[in-house]
Design a protein around this motif. Structure first.
Motif, PDB file in Angstrom:
ATOM      1  N   UNK A  51       0.832  -1.200   0.000  1.00 47.66           N
ATOM      2  CA  UNK A  51       0.000   0.000   0.000  1.00 47.66           C
ATOM      3  C   UNK A  51       0.870   1.255   0.000  1.00 47.66           C
ATOM      4  N   UNK A  52       0.442   2.256  -0.772  1.00 48.64           N
ATOM      5  CA  UNK A  52       1.140   3.531  -0.818  1.00 48.64           C
ATOM      6  C   UNK A  52       0.200   4.619  -0.303  1.00 48.64           C
ATOM      7  N   UNK A  53       0.719   5.447   0.608  1.00 49.15           N
ATOM      8  CA  UNK A  53      -0.124   6.425   1.282  1.00 49.15           C
ATOM      9  C   UNK A  53       0.285   7.857   0.933  1.00 49.15           C
ATOM     10  N   UNK A  54      -0.697   8.739   1.036  1.00 49.26           N
ATOM     11  CA  UNK A  54      -0.438  10.179   0.939  1.00 49.26           C
ATOM     12  C   UNK A  54      -1.264  10.874   2.012  1.00 49.26           C
ATOM     13  N   UNK A  55      -0.597  11.660   2.834  1.00 51.14           N
ATOM     14  CA  UNK A  55      -1.284  12.383   3.904  1.00 51.14           C
ATOM     15  C   UNK A  55      -2.161  13.462   3.284  1.00 51.14           C
ATOM     16  N   UNK A  56      -3.461  13.286   3.356  1.00 53.02           N
ATOM     17  CA  UNK A  56      -4.388  14.250   2.768  1.00 53.02           C
ATOM     18  C   UNK A  56      -5.076  15.111   3.822  1.00 53.02           C
ATOM     19  N   UNK A  57      -4.572  15.089   5.055  1.00 51.59           N
ATOM     20  CA  UNK A  57      -4.989  16.120   6.000  1.00 51.59           C
ATOM     21  C   UNK A  57      -4.430  17.450   5.492  1.00 51.59           C
ATOM     22  N   UNK A  58      -4.945  18.553   6.017  1.00 48.96           N
ATOM     23  CA  UNK A  58      -4.416  19.842   5.567  1.00 48.96           C
ATOM     24  C   UNK A  58      -4.537  20.879   6.673  1.00 48.96           C
ATOM     25  N   UNK A  59      -3.633  21.829   6.618  1.00 53.93           N
ATOM     26  CA  UNK A  59      -3.639  22.919   7.592  1.00 53.93           C
ATOM     27  C   UNK A  59      -4.549  24.038   7.108  1.00 53.93           C
ATOM     28  N   UNK A  60      -5.348  24.551   8.013  1.00 52.06           N
ATOM     29  CA  UNK A  60      -6.237  25.676   7.739  1.00 52.06           C
ATOM     30  C   UNK A  60      -5.675  26.911   8.421  1.00 52.06           C
TER      31      UNK A  60
END
Length: 253
Positions: free
Chosen positions: A181-190
């Protein structure tokens, strides 16, 4: 002897005044999140009714909306206050959700920032018991950890029939090879902007739910409706759209 006595009284008074000033310069902060659909107030009372229309023209009925906010920061040139806990915002009891920050901050101008979802370092599978108890977990086949958001409802499809949507945001996972599995952090700073704190403050943050469907990507629910969690590209589109959802409202001091 009297001179020493009067000097002691003056010294105590001076220290006492300084302590009072220090107390007066520390302020309690409350963050209040209010929800709307392009300016129309939104609460759980509006759920399960086809009341809204998205940018693509589909009528929408909202049935559930809950999401994670974490790592709140108040930042200025001299001092940074970091609140690393998280909050689960669940729009099931009215329109508003409030966070009372556990530590006071001093007077000054601050940039207010927070994270939507969990950064990878905090997105640890199974460790948050309160989230476990409300089924906010992500299945292990998708890498575990936690949802950033669960946004569920119905829409009128191209045949004007009721159809389900599950707009669920998680850490993006590429399952092209299930064994790797390959992941990408898709949280984001507001970044809410700069706020001048001079007293105890209630800071309103406006949450425009319609933005999830329109900016910068016009969302077509006939194409992207359910089974979005394992959709690597859809998760990246959600992250892009989420960056315009939050904005600064009134600041009461």
């Amino acid at each position: 002897m009297k001179k020493h006595f009067y000097f002691l009284i003056i010294l105590i008074s001076f220290v006492s005044c300084n302590n009072e000033n220090e107390i007066d310069s520390s302020h309690q902060i409350k963050l209040k999140f209010t929800h709307n659909w392009d300016g129309t107030s939104l609460s759980s009372r509006d759920f399960s009714v086809f009341k809204f229309v998205n940018q693509n023209g589909e009528k929408i009925s909202i049935e559930r909306l809950r999401y994670i906010l974490s790592n709140i920061h108040f930042i200025n040139g001299n001092e940074t206050y970091t609140f690393s806990n998280y909050s689960l915002v669940d729009l099931k009891n009215g329109n508003e959700f409030a966070i009372n920050l556990p530590k006071k901050i001093t007077s000054g101008s601050y940039q207010l920032k927070f994270t939507f979802g969990f950064k990878d370092i905090d997105n640890i599978d199974g460790v948050y018991q309160d989230l476990n108890s409300v089924n906010f977990n992500v299945p292990s086949m998708l890498g575990g950890g936690y949802h950033y958001m669960q946004f569920d409802g119905k829409y009128k499809d191209s045949n004007n029939q009721d159809a389900n949507f599950n707009y669920h945001a998680i850490r993006a996972v590429d399952r092209s090879d299930p064994n790797n599995l390959k992941f990408e952090d898709t949280s984001f700073e507001v970044n809410i902007g700069t706020i001048s704190i001079i007293n105890n403050a209630e800071i309103t943050i406006k949450v425009n739910i319609a933005e999830w469907f329109k900016n910068p990507n016009t969302w077509d629910l006939n194409k992207l409706n359910t089974v979005l969690m394992p959709n690597f590209e859809a998760q990246k589109l959600m992250r892009a759209n989420g960056k315009t959802v939050f904005s600064l409202g009134d600041v009461s001091q």
